[in-house]
Scaffold this motif. Structure first.
Motif, PDB file in Angstrom:
ATOM      1  N   TYR A  29       0.845  -1.184   0.000  1.00  0.00           N
ATOM      2  CA  TYR A  29       0.000   0.000   0.000  1.00  0.00           C
ATOM      3  C   TYR A  29       0.881   1.235   0.000  1.00  0.00           C
ATOM      4  O   TYR A  29       1.795   1.350   0.824  1.00  0.00           O
ATOM      5  CB  TYR A  29      -0.892   0.059   1.249  1.00  0.00           C
ATOM      6  N   SER A  30       0.582   2.173  -0.872  1.00  0.00           N
ATOM      7  CA  SER A  30       1.229   3.478  -0.835  1.00  0.00           C
ATOM      8  C   SER A  30       0.603   4.260   0.324  1.00  0.00           C
ATOM      9  O   SER A  30      -0.455   3.868   0.847  1.00  0.00           O
ATOM     10  CB  SER A  30       0.982   4.223  -2.151  1.00  0.00           C
ATOM     11  N   PRO A  31       1.206   5.367   0.724  1.00  0.00           N
ATOM     12  CA  PRO A  31       0.589   6.174   1.779  1.00  0.00           C
ATOM     13  C   PRO A  31      -0.852   6.592   1.425  1.00  0.00           C
ATOM     14  O   PRO A  31      -1.750   6.514   2.266  1.00  0.00           O
ATOM     15  CB  PRO A  31       1.505   7.393   1.892  1.00  0.00           C
ATOM     16  N   MET A  34      -3.234   3.633   1.765  1.00  0.00           N
ATOM     17  CA  MET A  34      -3.512   3.285   3.161  1.00  0.00           C
ATOM     18  C   MET A  34      -4.470   4.293   3.788  1.00  0.00           C
ATOM     19  O   MET A  34      -5.379   3.909   4.527  1.00  0.00           O
ATOM     20  CB  MET A  34      -2.220   3.202   3.968  1.00  0.00           C
ATOM     21  N   LYS A  35      -4.311   5.573   3.484  1.00  0.00           N
ATOM     22  CA  LYS A  35      -5.248   6.575   4.016  1.00  0.00           C
ATOM     23  C   LYS A  35      -6.669   6.282   3.546  1.00  0.00           C
ATOM     24  O   LYS A  35      -7.609   6.335   4.341  1.00  0.00           O
ATOM     25  CB  LYS A  35      -4.825   7.987   3.609  1.00  0.00           C
ATOM     26  N   ALA A  36      -6.828   5.949   2.286  1.00  0.00           N
ATOM     27  CA  ALA A  36      -8.154   5.628   1.763  1.00  0.00           C
ATOM     28  C   ALA A  36      -8.718   4.371   2.426  1.00  0.00           C
ATOM     29  O   ALA A  36      -9.909   4.321   2.767  1.00  0.00           O
ATOM     30  CB  ALA A  36      -8.087   5.445   0.244  1.00  0.00           C
ATOM     31  N   GLN A  37      -7.867   3.368   2.623  1.00  0.00           N
ATOM     32  CA  GLN A  37      -8.289   2.126   3.280  1.00  0.00           C
ATOM     33  C   GLN A  37      -8.754   2.413   4.705  1.00  0.00           C
ATOM     34  O   GLN A  37      -9.802   1.930   5.137  1.00  0.00           O
ATOM     35  CB  GLN A  37      -7.127   1.126   3.283  1.00  0.00           C
ATOM     36  N   VAL A  38      -7.975   3.184   5.436  1.00  0.00           N
ATOM     37  CA  VAL A  38      -8.325   3.506   6.825  1.00  0.00           C
ATOM     38  C   VAL A  38      -9.618   4.307   6.871  1.00  0.00           C
ATOM     39  O   VAL A  38     -10.500   4.036   7.693  1.00  0.00           O
ATOM     40  CB  VAL A  38      -7.175   4.270   7.517  1.00  0.00           C
ATOM     41  N   ASP A  39      -9.747   5.286   6.003  1.00  0.00           N
ATOM     42  CA  ASP A  39     -10.963   6.102   5.994  1.00  0.00           C
ATOM     43  C   ASP A  39     -12.195   5.235   5.750  1.00  0.00           C
ATOM     44  O   ASP A  39     -13.228   5.412   6.405  1.00  0.00           O
ATOM     45  CB  ASP A  39     -10.865   7.204   4.943  1.00  0.00           C
ATOM     46  N   ALA A  40     -12.093   4.285   4.842  1.00  0.00           N
ATOM     47  CA  ALA A  40     -13.214   3.375   4.566  1.00  0.00           C
ATOM     48  C   ALA A  40     -13.517   2.506   5.774  1.00  0.00           C
ATOM     49  O   ALA A  40     -14.689   2.292   6.116  1.00  0.00           O
ATOM     50  CB  ALA A  40     -12.903   2.511   3.343  1.00  0.00           C
ATOM     51  N   GLU A  41     -12.482   2.017   6.445  1.00  0.00           N
ATOM     52  CA  GLU A  41     -12.693   1.179   7.626  1.00  0.00           C
ATOM     53  C   GLU A  41     -13.331   1.981   8.758  1.00  0.00           C
ATOM     54  O   GLU A  41     -14.221   1.488   9.447  1.00  0.00           O
ATOM     55  CB  GLU A  41     -11.374   0.558   8.087  1.00  0.00           C
ATOM     56  N   LEU A  42     -12.874   3.214   8.962  1.00  0.00           N
ATOM     57  CA  LEU A  42     -13.439   4.045  10.025  1.00  0.00           C
ATOM     58  C   LEU A  42     -14.890   4.403   9.740  1.00  0.00           C
ATOM     59  O   LEU A  42     -15.721   4.442  10.650  1.00  0.00           O
ATOM     60  CB  LEU A  42     -12.605   5.312  10.216  1.00  0.00           C
ATOM     61  N   GLU A  54      -7.957  -2.388  18.241  1.00  0.00           N
ATOM     62  CA  GLU A  54      -7.932  -2.342  16.784  1.00  0.00           C
ATOM     63  C   GLU A  54      -8.236  -0.951  16.230  1.00  0.00           C
ATOM     64  O   GLU A  54      -7.568  -0.482  15.310  1.00  0.00           O
ATOM     65  CB  GLU A  54      -8.896  -3.364  16.186  1.00  0.00           C
ATOM     66  N   LEU A  55      -9.213  -0.249  16.770  1.00  0.00           N
ATOM     67  CA  LEU A  55      -9.542   1.082  16.270  1.00  0.00           C
ATOM     68  C   LEU A  55      -8.379   2.050  16.486  1.00  0.00           C
ATOM     69  O   LEU A  55      -8.053   2.845  15.602  1.00  0.00           O
ATOM     70  CB  LEU A  55     -10.813   1.596  16.938  1.00  0.00           C
ATOM     71  N   ASP A  56      -7.725   1.967  17.643  1.00  0.00           N
ATOM     72  CA  ASP A  56      -6.547   2.802  17.890  1.00  0.00           C
ATOM     73  C   ASP A  56      -5.436   2.482  16.899  1.00  0.00           C
ATOM     74  O   ASP A  56      -4.744   3.373  16.420  1.00  0.00           O
ATOM     75  CB  ASP A  56      -6.023   2.600  19.311  1.00  0.00           C
ATOM     76  N   LEU A  64       0.645   7.246  10.352  1.00  0.00           N
ATOM     77  CA  LEU A  64       1.878   6.851   9.671  1.00  0.00           C
ATOM     78  C   LEU A  64       1.778   7.123   8.170  1.00  0.00           C
ATOM     79  O   LEU A  64       2.734   7.593   7.553  1.00  0.00           O
ATOM     80  CB  LEU A  64       2.187   5.375   9.934  1.00  0.00           C
ATOM     81  N   ALA A  65       0.622   6.840   7.585  1.00  0.00           N
ATOM     82  CA  ALA A  65       0.425   7.115   6.162  1.00  0.00           C
ATOM     83  C   ALA A  65       0.491   8.619   5.891  1.00  0.00           C
ATOM     84  O   ALA A  65       1.071   9.046   4.891  1.00  0.00           O
ATOM     85  CB  ALA A  65      -0.913   6.539   5.695  1.00  0.00           C
ATOM     86  N   GLU A  66      -0.073   9.412   6.779  1.00  0.00           N
ATOM     87  CA  GLU A  66       0.002  10.866   6.620  1.00  0.00           C
ATOM     88  C   GLU A  66       1.448  11.355   6.681  1.00  0.00           C
ATOM     89  O   GLU A  66       1.793  12.357   6.058  1.00  0.00           O
ATOM     90  CB  GLU A  66      -0.827  11.568   7.691  1.00  0.00           C
ATOM     91  N   ASP A  67       2.292  10.636   7.413  1.00  0.00           N
ATOM     92  CA  ASP A  67       3.714  10.964   7.497  1.00  0.00           C
ATOM     93  C   ASP A  67       4.505  10.408   6.308  1.00  0.00           C
ATOM     94  O   ASP A  67       5.729  10.518   6.274  1.00  0.00           O
ATOM     95  CB  ASP A  67       4.319  10.430   8.791  1.00  0.00           C
TER      96      ASP A  67
END
Length: 118
Positions: A29-31, A34-42, A54-56, A64-67
């Motif tokens: 996953y590129s940064p 991963m941001k898109a994946q996390v946003d969808a999961e949240l 897990e949520l944390d 980390l992806a934002e960095d």
């Protein structure tokens, strides 16, 4: 596993391929991905997701992806495989790495403090 650079991520891929992991067992996953994946999961997280770690952890992955971190997901269902992945994580500068077991999530990068939840 999360890596500060694509070079470190590729070093981990190469090490895992050398240890006979198949390329199909590795997901990169590129940064941005991963941001898109996390946003969808949240967005789709249930109320039960707030219980436990897990949520944390998902939020940590987004930070980390934002960095600028890239991620490598490895299918390692056997204990020996998981230990090989942990060794690669420690040897290739992973800034974070977790093993998702049947009943718990374990930090395997060797960089976590003693009070990190698992």
């Amino acid at each position: 596993m999360a890596f500060r650079s694509a070079i470190d991520q590729q070093a981990a891929v190469n090490a895992l391929l050398d240890q006979k992991f198949s390329d199909s067992a590795l997901v990169r996953y590129s940064p941005e991905e991963m941001k898109a994946q996390v946003d969808a999961e949240l967005e789709n997280a249930s109320a039960f997701a707030a219980f436990g770690y897990e949520l944390d952890l998902i939020k940590k992955h987004r930070a980390l992806a934002e960095d600028g971190c890239s991620f490598l997901i490895v299918h390692a269902p056997e204990d020996a495989q998981a230990e090989s992945v942990a060794s690669v994580a420690r040897a290739t500068k992973a800034v974070a790495a977790q093993h998702y077991g049947r009943f718990m999530i374990e930090e395997i990068s060797g960089l976590a403090s003693g009070n990190t939840p698992v």
